[in-house]
Write a protein that holds these residues in place. Structure first.
Motif, short mmCIF file in Angstrom:
data_model
loop_
_atom_site.label_atom_id
_atom_site.label_comp_id
_atom_site.label_asym_id
_atom_site.label_seq_id
_atom_site.Cartn_x
_atom_site.Cartn_y
_atom_site.Cartn_z
N CYS A 52 0.86 -1.19 0.00
CA CYS A 52 0.00 0.00 0.00
C CYS A 52 0.89 1.24 0.00
O CYS A 52 1.07 1.90 1.01
CB CYS A 52 -0.88 -0.02 1.23
SG CYS A 52 -1.90 1.43 1.39
N THR A 55 -1.92 5.24 -3.21
CA THR A 55 -3.34 4.88 -3.22
C THR A 55 -4.13 5.67 -4.24
O THR A 55 -5.34 5.57 -4.28
CB THR A 55 -3.95 5.11 -1.83
OG1 THR A 55 -3.80 6.49 -1.49
CG2 THR A 55 -3.26 4.26 -0.79
N ARG A 61 -2.17 1.36 -6.77
CA ARG A 61 -2.45 0.68 -5.51
C ARG A 61 -2.16 -0.81 -5.65
O ARG A 61 -1.61 -1.44 -4.77
CB ARG A 61 -3.90 0.91 -5.09
CG ARG A 61 -4.36 0.11 -3.88
CD ARG A 61 -3.55 0.49 -2.65
NE ARG A 61 -3.98 -0.26 -1.46
CZ ARG A 61 -3.44 -1.41 -1.09
NH1 ARG A 61 -2.47 -1.96 -1.81
NH2 ARG A 61 -3.85 -2.02 0.01
N TYR C 101 -12.46 -1.03 -4.83
CA TYR C 101 -12.03 0.29 -4.37
C TYR C 101 -13.22 1.15 -4.05
O TYR C 101 -14.29 1.02 -4.66
CB TYR C 101 -11.21 1.00 -5.46
CG TYR C 101 -10.02 0.22 -5.92
CD1 TYR C 101 -8.85 0.25 -5.17
CD2 TYR C 101 -10.06 -0.52 -7.09
CE1 TYR C 101 -7.74 -0.46 -5.60
CE2 TYR C 101 -8.96 -1.22 -7.52
CZ TYR C 101 -7.79 -1.19 -6.77
OH TYR C 101 -6.70 -1.88 -7.18
N THR C 112 -9.32 0.52 -0.05
CA THR C 112 -9.45 -0.81 -0.61
C THR C 112 -10.36 -1.63 0.30
O THR C 112 -10.05 -1.82 1.47
CB THR C 112 -8.08 -1.49 -0.72
OG1 THR C 112 -7.25 -0.69 -1.55
CG2 THR C 112 -8.20 -2.87 -1.32
N SER C 328 -1.98 11.05 -3.87
CA SER C 328 -2.93 10.42 -2.97
C SER C 328 -3.11 11.22 -1.69
O SER C 328 -2.23 11.93 -1.24
CB SER C 328 -2.49 9.00 -2.65
OG SER C 328 -1.14 8.98 -2.32
#
Ligand code: ADP
Ligand code: MG
Lengths: 97, 226, 378
Positions: A52, A55, A61, C101, C112, C328
């Motif tokens: 991870c 993301t 991911r 997801y 996730t 992210s």
């Protein structure tokens, strides 16, 4: 004191620290093997396939699970695989949160 | 004893601006004597000194140090002969800036691998002998003219050379300091050292410690002073 | 002729004295140099440790994952494939995996969602990763509300938070029951995300994968060895790129060192002349230059390597945070198990110290062969 003595001493101190780093790494590795073992067990239990790390998208991911035609397929975390990728701006709403 | 046989030194040989700085000099310089090379500027004194001191090679002729032929020695040996036999005192003193007087004195002995402590002791003894021990840790550029020259003399003596070569040593000194320098030359002589000085300063070639004055002009010996 | 070691030390004494003279300049040089080594070493240590950790942890990954492909895309796999795969010789177990997801508009992060083989809690309960706990500020007993596929709210109670030591694999996970998962995404009971197999004999993995593909041509088997290799190449490639980029910095630095050494100032030239005149040999001058390069580069090298070690294994790797974060919102915060080996350190050494030292000596050659009598004229 002679400058060369100081120099050798500083080299010696640094080398000792470097050896210390190696020792620390070896020692810590022994200790952390347990934690890593637990993580590996978690991976096994949950049948995880990826790290991870990123993301933001499917193919980052789960790089190993991505479609063949996803970008970054051969080197999933490469900067940009498709030339157009470097021309496209960050999608609206993702950046500047 | 130093013997020069038919020494010629040509700069830029074979080129249009070739220049014969020393032209057929033959000389025998006595050991344990003070010899002064005298002559107008450009007469070849410095060039001759550099040839005698193994700093450069003559274009023609031979130089014998005692009974040793030095003109044909390879560079490494020449350097070794030079640093063990000669001590140089330059016109500009040529101290290395930014390091202390003491370090400057020790500098020529560094590559010989002498033990630091004993080298330092010798260097300080020399500085003491010339009365500049209190200035040992001063940087070279902070020394006065007289101190700088004494430091340069100490440096010339650190490897205990048999022959001392000085090029225009009094050019940057006032009368008092020039006289003191000649006193120092007298001390060298008393210690059985060979001294060769190039100078056109009457204070130097007129000094009573000088054994022989050789006059040069246009690269040739005008008067061998004997 | 004297003592070899004393000769080196004497010359080092002088070299250091002359380095100290240009204190500011040389200190700046040392800093830039150390920074460069630090960057290179950080990248190397970080990626090596990460790669090693990945290969260790992912040993637990499924031996074979079977994906169904449709029109070039990953598709849900029907449950009947399970039975067909089970019939292949060598397969000891099959299970349909459910995972997907979820983009959380509230935090702007992707999660996730994953259904384990055995979920220890009930319906409406979830186990979450540390990353989610951090971004949503929740812990055991708290409630998370999400939106299902059809717009209805899903209220999920956090029962556990996965250990932070496992964040490298679990930071963004939401583990939930199969029922909750199917209701969440509106996924019909006969469908799975993909299928994982266990193989009786590890040597037969490739054979089994071949048989799966023959039996079910619309599937793509992904082997554990491929997963491990992917991570190997990812880090190799990533660190390779960064090392290449940084190498150009190293190169620029070495060109600078070369230029500095070949463009000796009149002062430095004169100084070398003085040394030659007072009896230093060409080799002594070169030895001095060698130590000049070696002193700077050894010190910078060791300092850079040590700082990189501290940076990568003791601090939260500040330097790589932006790289790791990428776009992210949710990113793992993990502590790597320290790992360095002599090979890495040697590589760094040959990449930095050796070229720098060479770049300081070689151009000095000409200055070092200067005639000793040059100082007598001026
Ligand atoms: N390296 C050199 N290249 C060319 N000419 C030189 C060089 N060194 C000295 N000369 C010339 O040689 C002549 C003798 O110079 P020098 O020995 O310095 O004389 P002095 O020391 O008596 O003043 C001068 O004309 C000088 O310009
Ligand atoms: Mg002159």
């Amino acid at each position: 004191m002679r400058k060369s003595t100081l120099f050798f001493m500083s080299l010696a101190v640094q080398s000792v620290l470097l050896i210390g780093a190696f020792t620390h790494a070896a020692y810590q590795h022994g200790r952390d093997a347990f934690i890593l073992g637990e993580t590996a067990a978690l991976v096994k239990r949950l049948e995880l396939t990826d790290l991870c790390l990123f993301t933001e998208a499917r193919y980052t991911r789960h790089p190993t699970q991505a479609d063949l035609h996803s970008p970054f397929q051969d080197h999933p975390l490469s900067f940009e695989h498709f030339p157009s990728g470097s021309l496209l701006a960050l999608p609206k709403g993702i950046g500047g949160r | 004893m130093i013997e020069l046989r038919d020494i010629r030194k040509v700069f830029n040989e074979g080129k249009p601006h070739a220049l014969t700085a020393v032209d057929g000099v033959s000389l025998v310089l006595d050991a344990r004597a003070v010899t002064v090379l005298q002559g107008p500027s450009g007469s070849g004194k410095t060039t001759l000194l550099s040839l005698v001191g193994c700093m450069a090679r003559p274009t023609e002729g031979r130089i014998l140090l005692g009974d040793r032929e030095i003109t044909s020695l390879p560079e490494r040996f020449l350097t070794d002969v030079r640093r063990r036999t000669f001590g140089f005192i330059f016109q500009q003193f040529n101290l290395v800036k930014g390091i202390s007087a003491l370090e400057n004195v020790m500098l020529p002995a560094y590559p010989l691998g002498e033990h630091h402590a004993s080298l330092k002791k010798r260097a300080r003894a020399l500085l003491d002998l010339f009365g500049i021990l209190p200035r040992e840790s001063s940087k070279a550029e902070w020394l006065s003219g007289g101190e700088a020259q004494r430091t340069a003399i100490c440096r010339a003596l650190i490897n205990d050379p048999q022959i001392i070569i000085a090029d225009e040593p009094t050019a940057h000194l006032d009368t008092k300091l020039s006289r003191e320098f000649m006193d120092i030359v007298g001390r060298f002589k008393a210690e059985q050292k060979t001294v060769i000085i190039a100078s056109h300063d009457p204070l130097v070639y007129g000094s009573p410690v000088v054994d022989r004055v050789i006059t040069m002009r246009d690269g040739k010996i005008e008067a061998a002073g004997r | 002729m004297g003592n070899w070691f004393e000769r080196q030390r004497n010359i080092i004494d002088f070299t250091l004295s002359s380095l100290v003279r240009r204190k500011g300049k040389n200190l700046a040089l040392l800093l830039v140099y150390a920074l460069l080594v630090f960057l290179l070493a950080s990248v190397m240590f970080f990626t090596h440790a990460l790669r090693r950790e990945a290969s260790f942890v992912l040993q637990g990954a499924p031996e074979i994952v079977v994906q169904r492909m449709s029109a070039g895309r990953h598709e849900l796999i029907p449950a009947r494939y399970l039975g067909m795969i089970k019939g292949i010789r060598g397969v000891s177990g099959v299970r349909g995996r459910l995972w997907g997801y979820y983009f959380d508009p509230f935090s702007g992060a992707n999660y996730t969602l994953m259904v384990p083989e055995a979920f220890s809690h009930g319906s409406g309960d979830v186990i979450i990763g540390q990353g989610i706990a951090r971004t949503r500020l929740v812990g055991p007993g708290d409630v998370l509300s999400f939106q299902r596929y059809d717009g209805t709210p899903a209220i999920l109670t956090v029962r556990e938070v996965l250990p932070s030591a496992s964040e490298l694999v679990s930071s963004d996970l939401i583990v939930l029951s199969e029922n909750d998962f199917r209701r969440f995404f509106g996924m019909a009971p006969g469908l799975y995300t993909d299928i994982v197999l266990t193989v009786r004999n590890a040597k037969e993995v490739a054979t089994v994968a071949g048989k799966v593909q023959k039996l079910l041509p619309d599937t793509r088997p992904i082997l554990k060895s491929e997963i491990l290799r992917t991570y190997d190449t990812i880090f190799d490639w990533r660190s390779g790129i960064i090392v290449v980029i940084l190498s150009s910095a190293v190169l620029a630095f070495i060109i600078f060192a070369w230029d500095k050494a070949s463009g000796l100032s009149a002062e430095e030239r004169k100084e070398i002349g003085i040394l030659k005149a007072i009896g230093w040999e060409t080799s002594d001058v070169l030895l001095m230059k060698f130590w000049e390069g070696a002193a700077v580069s050894l010190t910078a090298f060791l300092a850079g390597v040590l700082l990189a070690y501290v940076h990568v294994f003791f601090t939260p790797v500040m330097l790589f945070e932006p790289v790791l974060k990428g776009w992210s919102t949710l990113y793992p915060s993990f502590k790597l198990v320290p790992f360095i080996n002599p090979y890495q350190v040697a590589t760094l050494f040959f990449l930095t110290v050796v070229p720098y030292t060479v770049a300081t000596i070689v151009p000095s050659w000409r200055a070092a062969t200067i005639d000793p009598d040059s100082v007598m004229r001026s």
